[in-house]
Structure formats: structure tokens, C-alpha cells
Motif scaffolding. Structure first.
Motif, PDB file in Angstrom:
ATOM      1  N   GLY A  37     -54.056  21.324  -1.586  1.00  0.00           N
ATOM      2  CA  GLY A  37     -55.186  20.837  -0.782  1.00  0.00           C
ATOM      3  C   GLY A  37     -54.725  19.931   0.344  1.00  0.00           C
ATOM      4  N   THR A  38     -53.773  19.077   0.048  1.00  0.00           N
ATOM      5  CA  THR A  38     -53.237  18.181   1.074  1.00  0.00           C
ATOM      6  C   THR A  38     -52.554  18.972   2.189  1.00  0.00           C
ATOM      7  OG1 THR A  38     -52.907  16.448  -0.577  1.00  0.00           O
ATOM      8  CG2 THR A  38     -51.701  16.221   1.479  1.00  0.00           C
ATOM      9  N   PHE A  39     -51.741  19.966   1.797  1.00  0.00           N
ATOM     10  CA  PHE A  39     -51.060  20.787   2.803  1.00  0.00           C
ATOM     11  C   PHE A  39     -52.062  21.582   3.632  1.00  0.00           C
ATOM     12  CE2 PHE A  39     -47.006  20.572   0.214  1.00  0.00           C
ATOM     13  CZ  PHE A  39     -46.351  19.781   1.142  1.00  0.00           C
ATOM     14  N   ASP A  40     -53.105  22.114   2.978  1.00  0.00           N
ATOM     15  CA  ASP A  40     -54.127  22.860   3.717  1.00  0.00           C
ATOM     16  C   ASP A  40     -54.872  21.948   4.691  1.00  0.00           C
ATOM     17  OD1 ASP A  40     -53.538  25.299   2.620  1.00  0.00           O
ATOM     18  OD2 ASP A  40     -55.161  25.256   1.134  1.00  0.00           O
ATOM     19  N   ALA A  41     -55.188  20.745   4.257  1.00  0.00           N
ATOM     20  CA  ALA A  41     -55.883  19.801   5.137  1.00  0.00           C
ATOM     21  C   ALA A  41     -55.000  19.453   6.335  1.00  0.00           C
ATOM     22  CB  ALA A  41     -56.255  18.537   4.366  1.00  0.00           C
ATOM     23  N   ARG A  42     -53.715  19.259   6.097  1.00  0.00           N
ATOM     24  CA  ARG A  42     -52.778  18.976   7.199  1.00  0.00           C
ATOM     25  C   ARG A  42     -52.700  20.143   8.164  1.00  0.00           C
ATOM     26  NH1 ARG A  42     -47.018  16.635   5.406  1.00  0.00           N
ATOM     27  NH2 ARG A  42     -46.963  15.108   7.059  1.00  0.00           N
ATOM     28  N   LYS A  43     -52.645  21.335   7.589  1.00  0.00           N
ATOM     29  CA  LYS A  43     -52.557  22.548   8.403  1.00  0.00           C
ATOM     30  C   LYS A  43     -53.801  22.689   9.280  1.00  0.00           C
ATOM     31  CE  LYS A  43     -52.220  27.537   7.771  1.00  0.00           C
ATOM     32  NZ  LYS A  43     -52.159  28.597   6.758  1.00  0.00           N
ATOM     33  N   VAL A  44     -54.967  22.460   8.691  1.00  0.00           N
ATOM     34  CA  VAL A  44     -56.222  22.546   9.450  1.00  0.00           C
ATOM     35  C   VAL A  44     -56.247  21.491  10.543  1.00  0.00           C
ATOM     36  CG1 VAL A  44     -58.712  22.181   9.271  1.00  0.00           C
ATOM     37  CG2 VAL A  44     -57.558  23.624   7.613  1.00  0.00           C
ATOM     38  N   LYS A  45     -55.795  20.284  10.237  1.00  0.00           N
ATOM     39  CA  LYS A  45     -55.780  19.214  11.248  1.00  0.00           C
ATOM     40  C   LYS A  45     -54.822  19.567  12.384  1.00  0.00           C
ATOM     41  CE  LYS A  45     -55.102  14.238  11.823  1.00  0.00           C
ATOM     42  NZ  LYS A  45     -54.551  14.380  13.133  1.00  0.00           N
ATOM     43  N   LEU A  46     -53.650  20.104  12.056  1.00  0.00           N
ATOM     44  CA  LEU A  46     -52.697  20.498  13.092  1.00  0.00           C
ATOM     45  C   LEU A  46     -53.272  21.618  13.963  1.00  0.00           C
ATOM     46  CD1 LEU A  46     -49.282  20.438  11.201  1.00  0.00           C
ATOM     47  CD2 LEU A  46     -50.006  18.949  13.066  1.00  0.00           C
ATOM     48  N   GLN A  47     -53.945  22.575  13.335  1.00  0.00           N
ATOM     49  CA  GLN A  47     -54.552  23.656  14.105  1.00  0.00           C
ATOM     50  C   GLN A  47     -55.646  23.120  15.013  1.00  0.00           C
ATOM     51  OE1 GLN A  47     -55.740  26.391  11.026  1.00  0.00           O
ATOM     52  NE2 GLN A  47     -53.812  27.523  11.107  1.00  0.00           N
ATOM     53  N   ALA A  48     -56.432  22.172  14.523  1.00  0.00           N
ATOM     54  CA  ALA A  48     -57.484  21.569  15.344  1.00  0.00           C
ATOM     55  C   ALA A  48     -56.866  20.806  16.516  1.00  0.00           C
ATOM     56  CB  ALA A  48     -58.358  20.641  14.500  1.00  0.00           C
ATOM     57  N   ASP A  49     -55.781  20.078  16.255  1.00  0.00           N
ATOM     58  CA  ASP A  49     -55.099  19.349  17.325  1.00  0.00           C
ATOM     59  C   ASP A  49     -54.535  20.319  18.366  1.00  0.00           C
ATOM     60  OD1 ASP A  49     -55.687  16.978  16.068  1.00  0.00           O
ATOM     61  OD2 ASP A  49     -53.668  16.677  15.247  1.00  0.00           O
ATOM     62  N   GLN A  50     -53.947  21.419  17.896  1.00  0.00           N
ATOM     63  CA  GLN A  50     -53.404  22.411  18.825  1.00  0.00           C
ATOM     64  C   GLN A  50     -54.521  23.054  19.643  1.00  0.00           C
ATOM     65  OE1 GLN A  50     -51.213  25.043  16.254  1.00  0.00           O
ATOM     66  NE2 GLN A  50     -49.336  23.835  16.398  1.00  0.00           N
ATOM     67  N   ALA A  51     -55.659  23.333  19.002  1.00  0.00           N
ATOM     68  CA  ALA A  51     -56.795  23.915  19.719  1.00  0.00           C
ATOM     69  C   ALA A  51     -57.308  22.943  20.783  1.00  0.00           C
ATOM     70  CB  ALA A  51     -57.907  24.288  18.740  1.00  0.00           C
ATOM     71  N   GLU A  52     -57.364  21.659  20.446  1.00  0.00           N
ATOM     72  CA  GLU A  52     -57.818  20.656  21.426  1.00  0.00           C
ATOM     73  C   GLU A  52     -56.822  20.550  22.574  1.00  0.00           C
ATOM     74  OE1 GLU A  52     -59.972  18.053  23.526  1.00  0.00           O
ATOM     75  OE2 GLU A  52     -60.638  19.217  21.814  1.00  0.00           O
ATOM     76  N   ASP A  53     -55.528  20.570  22.261  1.00  0.00           N
ATOM     77  CA  ASP A  53     -54.510  20.539  23.314  1.00  0.00           C
ATOM     78  C   ASP A  53     -54.647  21.749  24.228  1.00  0.00           C
ATOM     79  OD1 ASP A  53     -53.514  18.189  22.283  1.00  0.00           O
ATOM     80  OD2 ASP A  53     -51.800  19.130  21.278  1.00  0.00           O
TER      81      ASP A  53
END
Length: 91
Positions: free
Chosen positions: A31-47
Motif C-alpha cells: 500500500g505504501t509503495f502504491d501510494a508513492r507510485k500514485v503520488k509520483l505519477q500525479a507529480d509527473q502529470a502536473e509537471d
């Protein structure tokens, strides 16, 4: 049977508890890794959105500059034509 040995039901119970705890820890880690992955994807999408916005602004500024240059060129052509006309009348 108090010689320190564990009975089979106790051993199975402790083994079950160990498996359950291991499973819960694994769920937490995943769950922690998935949450990190989702956050990184959201950050990349915002970038990427910011990059697209900057590109659109740059394209708009470039188009404005091209239009100004085209207008200046048209004015220079008109002036050149009138200078040529004046030179022809002088000859």
C-alpha cells in the motif's frame, strides 16, 4: 507437558499469527509503495501540464512576434515601393 515443548495446537496458532502479521505487514508495504507510485505519477502529470502551459505560452508569444515581423515587413515593402516610385519620377 511443562518441559518447555509446545503442543501442536499452540504451534499452529502461533504459526497462524505469524502468517497473519506477515500478511498485514506485506499489505502495508504494498500500500505504501502504491501510494508513492500514485503520488509520483500525479507529480509527473502536473509537471507535464506545466510544461504544456509553458509551451502554449511560448507558441503564442512566437506567433505574436511573427505577426509583428510580418507587419513590419509589409510596411518596409510599402516604403521601398514608394521610394522606388519617387526614384523613378526623379529620373
Amino acid at each position: 507437558m511443562m518441559d518447555g515443548a509446545m503442543s501442536w495446537p499452540e504451534a499452529i496458532f502461533y504459526l497462524g499469527v505469524l502468517v497473519l502479521v506477515t500478511f498485514l505487514i506485506a499489505l502495508f508495504v504494498v500500500g505504501t509503495f502504491d501510494a508513492r507510485k500514485v503520488k509520483l505519477q500525479a507529480d509527473q502529470a502536473e509537471d507535464l501540464r506545466q510544461l504544456v502551459r509553458r509551451f502554449e505560452q511560448l507558441a503564442e508569444n512566437t506567433l505574436d512576434a511573427q505577426q509583428r515581423v510580418a507587419a513590419d515587413m509589409a510596411e518596409l515593402r510599402a516604403r521601398t515601393a514608394s521610394i522606388e516610385q519617387i526614384l523613378r519620377t526623379v529620373e
